[in-house]
Design a protein around this motif. Structure first.
Motif, PDB file in Angstrom:
ATOM      1  N   GLN A  75     144.923  13.790 -29.876  1.00  0.00           N
ATOM      2  CA  GLN A  75     145.437  14.569 -31.006  1.00  0.00           C
ATOM      3  C   GLN A  75     145.954  13.705 -32.145  1.00  0.00           C
ATOM      4  O   GLN A  75     145.995  14.153 -33.297  1.00  0.00           O
ATOM      5  N   ALA A  76     146.325  12.462 -31.858  1.00  0.00           N
ATOM      6  CA  ALA A  76     146.829  11.578 -32.909  1.00  0.00           C
ATOM      7  C   ALA A  76     145.853  10.459 -33.244  1.00  0.00           C
ATOM      8  O   ALA A  76     146.217   9.485 -33.903  1.00  0.00           O
ATOM      9  N   GLN A  77     144.603  10.607 -32.800  1.00  0.00           N
ATOM     10  CA  GLN A  77     143.636   9.522 -32.981  1.00  0.00           C
ATOM     11  C   GLN A  77     142.402  10.028 -33.709  1.00  0.00           C
ATOM     12  O   GLN A  77     141.512  10.648 -33.107  1.00  0.00           O
ATOM     13  N   GLN A  78     142.380   9.801 -35.011  1.00  0.00           N
ATOM     14  CA  GLN A  78     141.187  10.041 -35.830  1.00  0.00           C
ATOM     15  C   GLN A  78     140.999   8.803 -36.698  1.00  0.00           C
ATOM     16  O   GLN A  78     141.955   8.288 -37.275  1.00  0.00           O
ATOM     17  N   ALA A 133     129.752  23.388 -52.064  1.00  0.00           N
ATOM     18  CA  ALA A 133     129.985  23.826 -50.692  1.00  0.00           C
ATOM     19  C   ALA A 133     130.634  22.706 -49.897  1.00  0.00           C
ATOM     20  O   ALA A 133     130.469  21.525 -50.209  1.00  0.00           O
ATOM     21  N   ARG A 134     131.375  23.107 -48.847  1.00  0.00           N
ATOM     22  CA  ARG A 134     132.044  22.141 -47.973  1.00  0.00           C
ATOM     23  C   ARG A 134     131.730  22.502 -46.526  1.00  0.00           C
ATOM     24  O   ARG A 134     131.892  23.659 -46.120  1.00  0.00           O
ATOM     25  N   THR A 135     131.301  21.508 -45.757  1.00  0.00           N
ATOM     26  CA  THR A 135     130.946  21.725 -44.359  1.00  0.00           C
ATOM     27  C   THR A 135     131.563  20.645 -43.492  1.00  0.00           C
ATOM     28  O   THR A 135     131.452  19.452 -43.794  1.00  0.00           O
ATOM     29  N   LEU A 136     132.184  21.078 -42.397  1.00  0.00           N
ATOM     30  CA  LEU A 136     132.677  20.173 -41.367  1.00  0.00           C
ATOM     31  C   LEU A 136     131.747  20.281 -40.173  1.00  0.00           C
ATOM     32  O   LEU A 136     131.487  21.374 -39.673  1.00  0.00           O
ATOM     33  N   ASP A 137     131.257  19.149 -39.718  1.00  0.00           N
ATOM     34  CA  ASP A 137     130.278  19.064 -38.635  1.00  0.00           C
ATOM     35  C   ASP A 137     130.951  18.336 -37.470  1.00  0.00           C
ATOM     36  O   ASP A 137     131.216  17.141 -37.544  1.00  0.00           O
ATOM     37  N   ILE A 138     131.271  19.089 -36.397  1.00  0.00           N
ATOM     38  CA  ILE A 138     132.007  18.530 -35.259  1.00  0.00           C
ATOM     39  C   ILE A 138     131.105  18.463 -34.037  1.00  0.00           C
ATOM     40  O   ILE A 138     130.502  19.464 -33.632  1.00  0.00           O
ATOM     41  N   SER A 139     131.015  17.264 -33.433  1.00  0.00           N
ATOM     42  CA  SER A 139     130.280  17.125 -32.179  1.00  0.00           C
ATOM     43  C   SER A 139     131.245  16.763 -31.062  1.00  0.00           C
ATOM     44  O   SER A 139     132.294  16.151 -31.298  1.00  0.00           O
ATOM     45  N   GLY A 140     130.912  17.159 -29.833  1.00  0.00           N
ATOM     46  CA  GLY A 140     131.773  16.835 -28.709  1.00  0.00           C
ATOM     47  C   GLY A 140     131.189  17.301 -27.394  1.00  0.00           C
ATOM     48  O   GLY A 140     130.314  18.173 -27.353  1.00  0.00           O
ATOM     49  N   ASP A 141     131.695  16.714 -26.292  1.00  0.00           N
ATOM     50  CA  ASP A 141     131.152  17.055 -24.974  1.00  0.00           C
ATOM     51  C   ASP A 141     132.160  17.756 -24.076  1.00  0.00           C
ATOM     52  O   ASP A 141     131.907  17.935 -22.889  1.00  0.00           O
ATOM     53  N   GLY A 142     133.332  18.159 -24.642  1.00  0.00           N
ATOM     54  CA  GLY A 142     134.330  18.803 -23.798  1.00  0.00           C
ATOM     55  C   GLY A 142     135.250  19.723 -24.564  1.00  0.00           C
ATOM     56  O   GLY A 142     135.336  19.689 -25.798  1.00  0.00           O
ATOM     57  N   ARG A 143     135.969  20.552 -23.813  1.00  0.00           N
ATOM     58  CA  ARG A 143     136.964  21.451 -24.379  1.00  0.00           C
ATOM     59  C   ARG A 143     138.212  20.673 -24.793  1.00  0.00           C
ATOM     60  O   ARG A 143     138.516  19.630 -24.226  1.00  0.00           O
ATOM     61  N   SER A 144     138.939  21.246 -25.737  1.00  0.00           N
ATOM     62  CA  SER A 144     140.187  20.632 -26.176  1.00  0.00           C
ATOM     63  C   SER A 144     141.192  20.620 -25.032  1.00  0.00           C
ATOM     64  O   SER A 144     141.417  21.647 -24.369  1.00  0.00           O
ATOM     65  N   ASN A 145     141.802  19.455 -24.768  1.00  0.00           N
ATOM     66  CA  ASN A 145     142.800  19.364 -23.702  1.00  0.00           C
ATOM     67  C   ASN A 145     144.034  18.572 -24.139  1.00  0.00           C
ATOM     68  O   ASN A 145     144.818  18.119 -23.298  1.00  0.00           O
ATOM     69  N   ASP A 146     144.205  18.397 -25.455  1.00  0.00           N
ATOM     70  CA  ASP A 146     145.320  17.619 -25.965  1.00  0.00           C
ATOM     71  C   ASP A 146     145.757  18.201 -27.307  1.00  0.00           C
ATOM     72  O   ASP A 146     144.969  18.235 -28.253  1.00  0.00           O
ATOM     73  N   GLY A 147     146.996  18.678 -27.409  1.00  0.00           N
ATOM     74  CA  GLY A 147     147.474  19.235 -28.661  1.00  0.00           C
ATOM     75  C   GLY A 147     147.008  20.664 -28.876  1.00  0.00           C
ATOM     76  O   GLY A 147     146.578  21.359 -27.949  1.00  0.00           O
ATOM     77  N   ARG A 148     147.098  21.106 -30.119  1.00  0.00           N
ATOM     78  CA  ARG A 148     146.735  22.485 -30.444  1.00  0.00           C
ATOM     79  C   ARG A 148     145.245  22.733 -30.238  1.00  0.00           C
ATOM     80  O   ARG A 148     144.414  21.890 -30.551  1.00  0.00           O
ATOM     81  N   ARG A 149     144.942  23.898 -29.736  1.00  0.00           N
ATOM     82  CA  ARG A 149     143.550  24.283 -29.506  1.00  0.00           C
ATOM     83  C   ARG A 149     142.908  24.751 -30.815  1.00  0.00           C
ATOM     84  O   ARG A 149     143.614  25.072 -31.777  1.00  0.00           O
ATOM     85  N   PRO A 150     141.575  24.806 -30.865  1.00  0.00           N
ATOM     86  CA  PRO A 150     140.910  25.240 -32.101  1.00  0.00           C
ATOM     87  C   PRO A 150     141.409  26.573 -32.625  1.00  0.00           C
ATOM     88  O   PRO A 150     141.657  26.724 -33.832  1.00  0.00           O
ATOM     89  N   GLU A 151     141.574  27.560 -31.756  1.00  0.00           N
ATOM     90  CA  GLU A 151     142.012  28.875 -32.218  1.00  0.00           C
ATOM     91  C   GLU A 151     143.428  28.835 -32.813  1.00  0.00           C
ATOM     92  O   GLU A 151     143.749  29.607 -33.729  1.00  0.00           O
TER      93      GLU A 151
END
Length: 228
Positions: A75-78, A133-151
């Motif tokens: 959650q603190a690593q981008q 236009a603005r688009t965010l493109d997110i890739s990943g192999d797992g569900r969120s398990n650290d910090g706030r969830r997407p919803e």
């Protein structure tokens, strides 16, 4: 099937301020992504950015695309790999590929802070060049398990008219594509492009970029022309 050239021609609109799309790519580098997976993702993106169809999609019509790339994990690593760069020609794309190839992963042991990655992508796009236009493109192999969830992020933060597309990568968690469809993507016309495994990532990222740079922009242009 409509040809790429026709799609690109239709995307051009007289109202353009000079940039048709700000596109931010968020790449998962959490602990489930081992060294081999990471190499596949990086080489897959580099290959896509050198593909003739993708190059042409970036460069035509004359209105530019602004591109940014970041890696995310906890959650603190981008980590920004490529800050906003407007692609005006093949020289910029070559420079972009060089910068991505030269980047070194910051950490490989952190959990999956997907909600934080979405929020980081939102703030990154908030300081993007002025584009239609603005688009965010997110890739990943797992569900969120650290910090706030997407919803939780979507409930708390204003994403405006920003689209969020997803590239779920199978092989680690069951039903990850369903999770991305129901929890991650956002906005009218948002989509998922599924990579069945990490080995399928190069095909998926190429196809995803093609859709974002052509078909999705065409849909937006058509939608903006409809009354109320």
């Amino acid at each position: 099937m409509i040809r790429l050239a026709l799609l690109l021609a239709l995307v051009a609109t007289p109202a353009s301020p000079g940039c048709r799309l700000a596109l931010a790519l968020g790449i998962d580098v959490s602990r489930s992504v081992d060294a081999r997976d990471y190499a596949i993702q990086r080489e897959g993106l580099l290959s896509a950015l050198a593909d003739r169809v993708i190059v042409d999609a970036f460069l035509k019509p004359e209105d530019r695309v602004a591109l940014a790339v970041f890696e995310w994990s906890g959650q603190a690593q981008q980590d920004i790999v490529l800050d906003w760069t407007e692609v005006a020609g093949e020289a910029e794309l070559l420079s972009i590929r060089d910068r991505i190839a030269a980047h070194r992963r910051a950490a490989d042991h952190l959990p999956t802070g997907l909600g934080a990655a979405l929020d980081f992508g939102r703030t990154l796009l908030d300081r993007a060049p002025d584009c239609l236009a603005r688009t965010l493109d997110i890739s990943g192999d797992g569900r969120s398990n650290d910090g706030r969830r997407p919803e939780e992020i979507y409930a708390a933060e204003d994403f405006g008219e920003m689209l969020v597309n997803g590239l779920p990568i199978g092989g680690h968690e069951a039903d990850i594509a369903v999770y991305y469809r129901t929890r991650v993507i956002r906005g009218r016309g948002a989509f998922v492009e599924i990579a069945r495994t990490q080995d399928d990532y190069p095909r998926a990222i190429r196809r995803k970029l093609e859709r974002e740079l052509t078909e999705q922009l065409l849909g937006r242009a058509e939608g903006s022309g409809r009354p109320g």
